[in-house]
Design a protein around this motif. Structure first.
Motif, PDB file in Angstrom:
ATOM      1  N   MET A   1     -19.268   5.496  -4.913  1.00 13.23           N
ATOM      2  CA  MET A   1     -20.138   4.328  -4.850  1.00 13.23           C
ATOM      3  C   MET A   1     -19.795   3.468  -3.644  1.00 13.23           C
ATOM      4  O   MET A   1     -20.674   2.952  -2.946  1.00 13.23           O
ATOM      5  CB  MET A   1     -20.001   3.511  -6.140  1.00 13.23           C
ATOM      6  N   LYS A   2     -18.487   3.339  -3.410  1.00 12.79           N
ATOM      7  CA  LYS A   2     -18.030   2.536  -2.284  1.00 12.79           C
ATOM      8  C   LYS A   2     -18.504   3.144  -0.968  1.00 12.79           C
ATOM      9  O   LYS A   2     -18.930   2.441  -0.045  1.00 12.79           O
ATOM     10  CB  LYS A   2     -16.507   2.430  -2.320  1.00 12.79           C
ATOM     11  N   LYS A   3     -18.458   4.488  -0.861  1.00 10.38           N
ATOM     12  CA  LYS A   3     -18.887   5.157   0.364  1.00 10.38           C
ATOM     13  C   LYS A   3     -20.385   4.977   0.590  1.00 10.38           C
ATOM     14  O   LYS A   3     -20.843   4.796   1.723  1.00 10.38           O
ATOM     15  CB  LYS A   3     -18.546   6.641   0.289  1.00 10.38           C
ATOM     16  N   VAL A   4     -21.147   5.045  -0.506  1.00  6.89           N
ATOM     17  CA  VAL A   4     -22.594   4.843  -0.395  1.00  6.89           C
ATOM     18  C   VAL A   4     -22.902   3.440   0.104  1.00  6.89           C
ATOM     19  O   VAL A   4     -23.761   3.228   0.972  1.00  6.89           O
ATOM     20  CB  VAL A   4     -23.279   5.098  -1.754  1.00  6.89           C
ATOM     21  N   LEU A   5     -22.192   2.451  -0.448  1.00  9.09           N
ATOM     22  CA  LEU A   5     -22.397   1.070  -0.047  1.00  9.09           C
ATOM     23  C   LEU A   5     -22.055   0.873   1.428  1.00  9.09           C
ATOM     24  O   LEU A   5     -22.785   0.199   2.171  1.00  9.09           O
ATOM     25  CB  LEU A   5     -21.544   0.148  -0.930  1.00  9.09           C
ATOM     26  N   ILE A   6     -20.947   1.467   1.859  1.00 16.17           N
ATOM     27  CA  ILE A   6     -20.552   1.361   3.269  1.00 16.17           C
ATOM     28  C   ILE A   6     -21.614   1.996   4.168  1.00 16.17           C
ATOM     29  O   ILE A   6     -21.976   1.451   5.217  1.00 16.17           O
ATOM     30  CB  ILE A   6     -19.177   2.027   3.490  1.00 16.17           C
ATOM     31  N   ALA A   7     -22.126   3.152   3.736  1.00 18.27           N
ATOM     32  CA  ALA A   7     -23.162   3.831   4.524  1.00 18.27           C
ATOM     33  C   ALA A   7     -24.420   2.979   4.642  1.00 18.27           C
ATOM     34  O   ALA A   7     -25.028   2.869   5.716  1.00 18.27           O
ATOM     35  CB  ALA A   7     -23.492   5.173   3.885  1.00 18.27           C
ATOM     36  N   LEU A   8     -24.808   2.353   3.512  1.00 19.66           N
ATOM     37  CA  LEU A   8     -25.984   1.481   3.529  1.00 19.66           C
ATOM     38  C   LEU A   8     -25.773   0.286   4.446  1.00 19.66           C
ATOM     39  O   LEU A   8     -26.687  -0.129   5.179  1.00 19.66           O
ATOM     40  CB  LEU A   8     -26.316   1.016   2.110  1.00 19.66           C
ATOM     41  N   LEU A   9     -24.585  -0.289   4.415  1.00 14.53           N
ATOM     42  CA  LEU A   9     -24.275  -1.423   5.279  1.00 14.53           C
ATOM     43  C   LEU A   9     -24.318  -1.027   6.751  1.00 14.53           C
ATOM     44  O   LEU A   9     -24.768  -1.796   7.609  1.00 14.53           O
ATOM     45  CB  LEU A   9     -22.904  -2.000   4.915  1.00 14.53           C
ATOM     46  N   ILE A  10     -23.831   0.181   7.045  1.00 16.46           N
ATOM     47  CA  ILE A  10     -23.863   0.662   8.423  1.00 16.46           C
ATOM     48  C   ILE A  10     -25.307   0.831   8.897  1.00 16.46           C
ATOM     49  O   ILE A  10     -25.669   0.432  10.009  1.00 16.46           O
ATOM     50  CB  ILE A  10     -23.090   1.991   8.544  1.00 16.46           C
ATOM     51  N   VAL A  11     -26.151   1.433   8.024  1.00 16.45           N
ATOM     52  CA  VAL A  11     -27.565   1.616   8.368  1.00 16.45           C
ATOM     53  C   VAL A  11     -28.244   0.272   8.595  1.00 16.45           C
ATOM     54  O   VAL A  11     -29.001   0.076   9.560  1.00 16.45           O
ATOM     55  CB  VAL A  11     -28.284   2.411   7.262  1.00 16.45           C
ATOM     56  N   LEU A  12     -27.956  -0.696   7.692  1.00 14.65           N
ATOM     57  CA  LEU A  12     -28.540  -2.021   7.819  1.00 14.65           C
ATOM     58  C   LEU A  12     -28.091  -2.683   9.108  1.00 14.65           C
ATOM     59  O   LEU A  12     -28.893  -3.312   9.820  1.00 14.65           O
ATOM     60  CB  LEU A  12     -28.144  -2.881   6.606  1.00 14.65           C
ATOM     61  N   ALA A  13     -26.811  -2.559   9.435  1.00  8.89           N
ATOM     62  CA  ALA A  13     -26.288  -3.146  10.668  1.00  8.89           C
ATOM     63  C   ALA A  13     -26.956  -2.533  11.890  1.00  8.89           C
ATOM     64  O   ALA A  13     -27.291  -3.244  12.857  1.00  8.89           O
ATOM     65  CB  ALA A  13     -24.774  -2.959  10.731  1.00  8.89           C
ATOM     66  N   LEU A  14     -27.178  -1.215  11.857  1.00  9.29           N
ATOM     67  CA  LEU A  14     -27.848  -0.546  12.976  1.00  9.29           C
ATOM     68  C   LEU A  14     -29.295  -1.013  13.129  1.00  9.29           C
ATOM     69  O   LEU A  14     -29.776  -1.259  14.252  1.00  9.29           O
ATOM     70  CB  LEU A  14     -27.809   0.967  12.771  1.00  9.29           C
ATOM     71  N   LEU A  15     -29.969  -1.165  11.979  1.00  6.50           N
ATOM     72  CA  LEU A  15     -31.345  -1.656  12.022  1.00  6.50           C
ATOM     73  C   LEU A  15     -31.411  -3.066  12.597  1.00  6.50           C
ATOM     74  O   LEU A  15     -32.271  -3.377  13.431  1.00  6.50           O
ATOM     75  CB  LEU A  15     -31.965  -1.632  10.619  1.00  6.50           C
ATOM     76  N   LEU A  16     -30.496  -3.929  12.152  1.00  4.41           N
ATOM     77  CA  LEU A  16     -30.455  -5.293  12.676  1.00  4.41           C
ATOM     78  C   LEU A  16     -30.153  -5.301  14.159  1.00  4.41           C
ATOM     79  O   LEU A  16     -30.704  -6.102  14.927  1.00  4.41           O
ATOM     80  CB  LEU A  16     -29.410  -6.114  11.907  1.00  4.41           C
ATOM     81  N   LEU A  17     -29.285  -4.397  14.583  1.00  2.00           N
ATOM     82  CA  LEU A  17     -28.945  -4.305  16.002  1.00  2.00           C
ATOM     83  C   LEU A  17     -30.156  -3.862  16.818  1.00  2.00           C
ATOM     84  O   LEU A  17     -30.420  -4.416  17.902  1.00  2.00           O
ATOM     85  CB  LEU A  17     -27.798  -3.313  16.187  1.00  2.00           C
ATOM     86  N   ILE A  18     -30.898  -2.886  16.295  1.00  2.00           N
ATOM     87  CA  ILE A  18     -32.082  -2.396  16.996  1.00  2.00           C
ATOM     88  C   ILE A  18     -33.148  -3.488  17.087  1.00  2.00           C
ATOM     89  O   ILE A  18     -33.709  -3.751  18.158  1.00  2.00           O
ATOM     90  CB  ILE A  18     -32.649  -1.148  16.287  1.00  2.00           C
ATOM     91  N   VAL A  19     -33.413  -4.148  15.955  1.00  2.00           N
ATOM     92  CA  VAL A  19     -34.424  -5.212  15.938  1.00  2.00           C
ATOM     93  C   VAL A  19     -34.005  -6.363  16.841  1.00  2.00           C
ATOM     94  O   VAL A  19     -34.797  -6.879  17.638  1.00  2.00           O
ATOM     95  CB  VAL A  19     -34.677  -5.700  14.501  1.00  2.00           C
ATOM     96  N   GLY A  20     -32.735  -6.757  16.722  1.00  2.00           N
ATOM     97  CA  GLY A  20     -32.236  -7.847  17.557  1.00  2.00           C
ATOM     98  C   GLY A  20     -32.294  -7.501  19.032  1.00  2.00           C
ATOM     99  O   GLY A  20     -32.652  -8.337  19.867  1.00  2.00           O
ATOM    100  N   GLY A  21     -31.942  -6.250  19.344  1.00  2.00           N
ATOM    101  CA  GLY A  21     -32.004  -5.808  20.733  1.00  2.00           C
ATOM    102  C   GLY A  21     -33.418  -5.804  21.270  1.00  2.00           C
ATOM    103  O   GLY A  21     -33.668  -6.184  22.420  1.00  2.00           O
ATOM    104  N   TYR A  22     -34.378  -5.389  20.411  1.00  2.00           N
ATOM    105  CA  TYR A  22     -35.774  -5.357  20.843  1.00  2.00           C
ATOM    106  C   TYR A  22     -36.304  -6.770  21.080  1.00  2.00           C
ATOM    107  O   TYR A  22     -36.987  -7.030  22.079  1.00  2.00           O
ATOM    108  CB  TYR A  22     -36.629  -4.649  19.809  1.00  2.00           C
ATOM    109  N   VAL A  23     -35.988  -7.692  20.171  1.00  2.00           N
ATOM    110  CA  VAL A  23     -36.421  -9.080  20.342  1.00  2.00           C
ATOM    111  C   VAL A  23     -35.823  -9.668  21.625  1.00  2.00           C
ATOM    112  O   VAL A  23     -36.506 -10.358  22.398  1.00  2.00           O
ATOM    113  CB  VAL A  23     -36.036  -9.927  19.116  1.00  2.00           C
TER     114      VAL A  23
END
Length: 357
Positions: A1-23
């Motif tokens: 469960m912990k690994k899944v949560l970490i993976a989700l957080l990494i994906v979310l961080a990447l998405l935020l980075l992409i969106v932030g970079g695009y803006v």
């Protein structure tokens, strides 16, 4: 469960980075084209326009070659962000060229002419039109040069480069691009840059025709920006007239020139927030807003693009036309019914005499 949560957080961080970079890219890359840009005319045409002789002019917004009658645009509530295909885009532009060739007007004002734009498959429409009229003097004023807009997500409109093209049977002398005020904030990325061009064309009576080509804002939040743009432009027109010149301004005003076109089209425009009445009080003394209304043969100049065009059901308005100085006599002015076959605007043709007022 912990690994899944970490993976989700990494994906979310990447998405935020992409969106932030695009803006960040949008704001860093954003720029306006310089004001008072000198435009160079192609060397063709007669030495001057004749005074006292009837001549013709046409204005036409060609909608970047996308708007066949079955086309709808996402910013108006429709579905499309690009022309249906490169071939469809070329077909529409070639159809416009064919009609312009048939009419053979002395002066031609063309708006929303794309080059190297995602939405029109990087077709150089400017070159296509100019090549069709090698005997005409031409100037092109770039209206906007937008960053890559990643919207709609499944088929982004992308980067847009577009402008206004002026063609004259007489050699254009001095020509300049004038920047217009636009909205700030997020709206500046959607309504893009705006301008008008002023071409100085010699007349054989020793005077000069100041020919204005314009395409005012469409997607402002309340329509006030287009009014500000018009107010700025007519000041220069009034000064040109006071200096003894002939003045003709034509193009897409993105204002309802008939005040309430729904009264003529029979279709309510209450949902068309972009369609505000033309502020006739801004027309300077010594000028006339030319009326192309013919109730016996009713044709309007623009359609709403929330859906495909259906006559009698689609809202239409007259946004395109001319303002002329009092030393220009207008003999006729009419909107040509093309049934919106190749663009969302019908052309407006006017016959006039310089010095015939």
């Amino acid at each position: 469960m912990k690994k899944v949560l970490i993976a989700l957080l990494i994906v979310l961080a990447l998405l935020l980075l992409i969106v932030g970079g695009y803006v960040a890219y949008l704001f860093i890359d954003y720029h306006r084209i310089e004001d008072d840009q000198v435009l160079t005319a192609s060397t063709a045409g007669a030495s001057s326009l004749p005074a006292g002789v009837e001549q013709s002019i046409v204005t036409w917004n060609i909608g970047f070659g996308a708007y066949s009658a079955d086309y709808s645009f996402f910013m108006d509530g429709g579905t499309e962000s690009r022309a249906f295909s490169k071939e469809a885009c070329e077909e529409n532009v070639n159809a416009v060229i064919a009609k312009l060739t048939d009419w053979n007007a002395d002066l031609m004002l063309v708006q929303e002419v794309d080059f190297d734009s995602t939405r029109s498959y990087h077709i150089d429409q400017r070159q296509m039109i100019e090549a069709a009229f090698p005997d005409r003097s031409a100037i092109f004023a770039q209206n906007y040069d937008s960053s890559y807009l990643f919207y709609p997500v499944l088929k982004p409109i992308g980067a847009s480069k577009s402008g206004i093209l002026t063609l004259s049977s007489a050699q254009i002398g001095d020509a300049v691009r004038r920047s217009l005020p636009i909205e700030g904030g997020i709206n500046k990325f959607f309504d893009l840059d705006r301008c008008y061009s002023v071409s100085s064309i010699p007349v054989d009576d020793g005077k000069t025709l100041k020919l204005y080509n314009l395409h005012l804002s469409a997607y402002s939040s309340d329509g006030s920006i287009a009014t500000e743009q018009l107010a700025l432009m007519v000041q220069e027109m009034a000064a040109d007239y006071a200096a003894g010149n002939y003045v003709i301004a034509g193009g897409d005003f993105n204002k309802d020139l008939w005040g309430d076109s729904s009264a003529y089209s029979g279709v309510s425009g209450v949902d068309a927030s972009w369609c505000k009445p033309f502020p006739t009080e801004l027309v300077p003394e010594g000028f006339t807003l030319v009326n192309a209304l013919d109730e016996a043969n009713l044709v309007l100049s623009s359609r709403n693009t929330d859906t495909a065009y259906v006559k009698g059901k689609t809202f239409e308005a007259t946004l395109d036309g001319f303002i002329v100085s009092d030393n220009v006599r207008v003999n006729s002015c009419a909107i040509v019914d093309t049934a919106y076959a190749n663009t969302d605007h019908n052309p407006v043709r006017m016959s006039f005499v310089l010095g015939g007022a």
